[in-house]
Write an enzyme that holds these catalytic residues in place. Structure first.
Site, PDB file in Angstrom:
ATOM      1  CE  LYS A   1      -5.814  -3.550 -25.273  1.00 24.75           C
ATOM      2  NZ  LYS A   1      -4.571  -3.302 -26.032  1.00 24.75           N
TER       3      LYS A   1
ATOM      4  CD  GLN B   1      -3.735  -0.586 -28.391  1.00 24.65           C
ATOM      5  OE1 GLN B   1      -3.790  -0.948 -27.215  1.00 24.65           O
ATOM      6  NE2 GLN B   1      -4.043  -1.388 -29.379  1.00 24.65           N
TER       7      GLN B   1
ATOM      8  CG  ASP C   1       0.924  -5.168 -24.564  1.00 26.92           C
ATOM      9  OD1 ASP C   1      -0.142  -5.803 -24.659  1.00 26.92           O
ATOM     10  OD2 ASP C   1       1.024  -3.944 -24.774  1.00 26.92           O
TER      11      ASP C   1
HETATM   12  N1  GUN Z   1      -2.167  -3.607 -30.968  1.00 25.99           N
HETATM   13  C1  GUN Z   1      -2.820  -4.732 -31.375  1.00 25.99           C
HETATM   14  N2  GUN Z   1      -2.813  -5.663 -30.389  1.00 25.99           N
HETATM   15  C2  GUN Z   1      -2.150  -5.114 -29.344  1.00 25.99           C
HETATM   16  C3  GUN Z   1      -1.840  -5.585 -28.051  1.00 25.99           C
HETATM   17  O1  GUN Z   1      -2.146  -6.724 -27.649  1.00 25.99           O
HETATM   18  N3  GUN Z   1      -1.148  -4.703 -27.266  1.00 25.99           N
HETATM   19  C4  GUN Z   1      -0.766  -3.473 -27.702  1.00 25.99           C
HETATM   20  N4  GUN Z   1      -0.079  -2.714 -26.858  1.00 25.99           N
HETATM   21  N5  GUN Z   1      -1.041  -3.017 -28.892  1.00 25.99           N
HETATM   22  C5  GUN Z   1      -1.739  -3.831 -29.713  1.00 25.99           C
END
Ligand code: GUN
Length: 306
Positions: free
Chosen positions: A53, A97, A120
């Site tokens: 990311k 995350q 998110d």
């Molecule tokens: N863990 C798995 N997919 C995601 C996501 O799209 N965002 C976040 N913050 N954690 C994740």
């Protein structure tokens, strides 16, 4: 029949080009979109995702800050960090995350995020907006799946969509997005009786259940569109042979990294029956990151308009 492979990397690169352009307009107005990514603990997959990311931010012209915290972090400490990020004008998006270590109340952390920075789309306000078809932030993986269907002109309207998995991150929001596009949606989960029979009714089958190659040929209606959201690892040559035949690239992965990635769909069996399939890697994964970049840029645009 051999299924068409839907190229998520290609679609992500098109979305990224648009995002980079919007980002450069903002930066010219002295508002560079900024993403704060919070990583707690040392889950190797989470570390890899957060690093991807941050790299995507650098590539497209967004600013990013990765904040890594020890596994013993408390809910109160994380909520306090989120409060400081909410107050920062240079951070338009906040991502914590998932999954978080067991001692942390993930819902309390999500609810501490300003909904206007919740790129998110996990905050209850954004979940509610999505349910009601109002503007908010849509979770990135489901938004990426819809972008893929759109790019390949695979309409949902009037079709039967079956979503395997009801997670808050993927299954639930994706079922809402498909419903909003006038699909007839069935959501299946671990307690569903005869999963294969339910899946076989699908024109659009979404596998987001987190089980390696669960979707075998008996799950797939001939000609169906099969979207694989799973990301799992296989580590042995025997498994590679079962799932990929003698694919030299997969064997090379095992030699080099000790694993190769596979989704929730049996790749060879699905490809022999489906109309379209997504690969793993190179399917939904790149779209998730593209949508995160887009949501963060959108958050910065909205902040400018305040
Ligand atoms: N863990 C798995 N997919 C995601 C996501 O799209 N965002 C976040 N913050 N954690 C994740």
């Amino acid at each position: 029949m051999v299924a068409q492979v839907l190229d998520g990397t290609l679609v992500a690169s098109k979305l990224d080009a648009e995002t980079a352009e919007r980002c450069s307009h903002l930066t010219a107005r002295r508002v560079q979109p900024g993403l704060a990514a919070v990583l707690v603990g040392d889950n190797p997959a989470s570390r890899t995702y957060v690093a991807s990311k941050a790299r995507a931010c650098a590539r497209l012209g967004l600013r990013s800050e990765v904040i890594a915290l020890p596994s013993a972090t408390t809910t109160a400490e994380l909520v306090a960090l989120v409060a400081t990020l909410n107050a920062r004008a240079d951070m338009h998006g906040i991502l914590v995350q998932m999954p978080l270590p067991a001692q942390i109340d993930a819902q309390a952390v999500i609810q501490a995020i300003d909904p206007a920075k919740d790129v998110d789309g996990f905050h209850p306000v954004n979940v509610g907006r999505l349910a009601l078809k109002q503007d908010g932030f849509v979770p990135c993986t489901p938004a990426g799946v819809m972008a893929l269907l759109d790019y390949y002109d695979l309409p949902a309207r009037g079709r039967r969509a079956v979503v395997l998995g009801r997670s808050a991150i993927v299954g639930l929001p994706l079922s809402l997005l498909l419903l909003h596009r006038d699909a007839t949606v069935t959501v299946c989960h671990s307690r569903t009786a005869d999963l294969a029979a339910a899946a076989r009714s699908a024109d659009i089958l979404i596998a987001a259940i987190g089980r390696t190659a669960l979707v075998t040929e008996d799950f797939v209606r001939p000609g169906a569109t099969v979207i694989d959201v799973g990301i799992n690892r296989v580590t042995t040559r025997e498994e590679v042979a079962a799932y990929f035949g003698d694919d030299p690239a997969r064997l090379a992965d095992i030699e080099k990294k000790g694993y190769t990635l596979i989704g929730d769909v049996h790749p060879r069996q699905a490809a022999a029956r489906a109309g379209q399939v997504t690969p793993v890697p190179g399917g939904v994964g790149p779209l998730t990151i593209a949508m995160l970049m887009r949501n963060t840029t959108l958050a910065a645009e909205r902040a400018c308009r305040q």
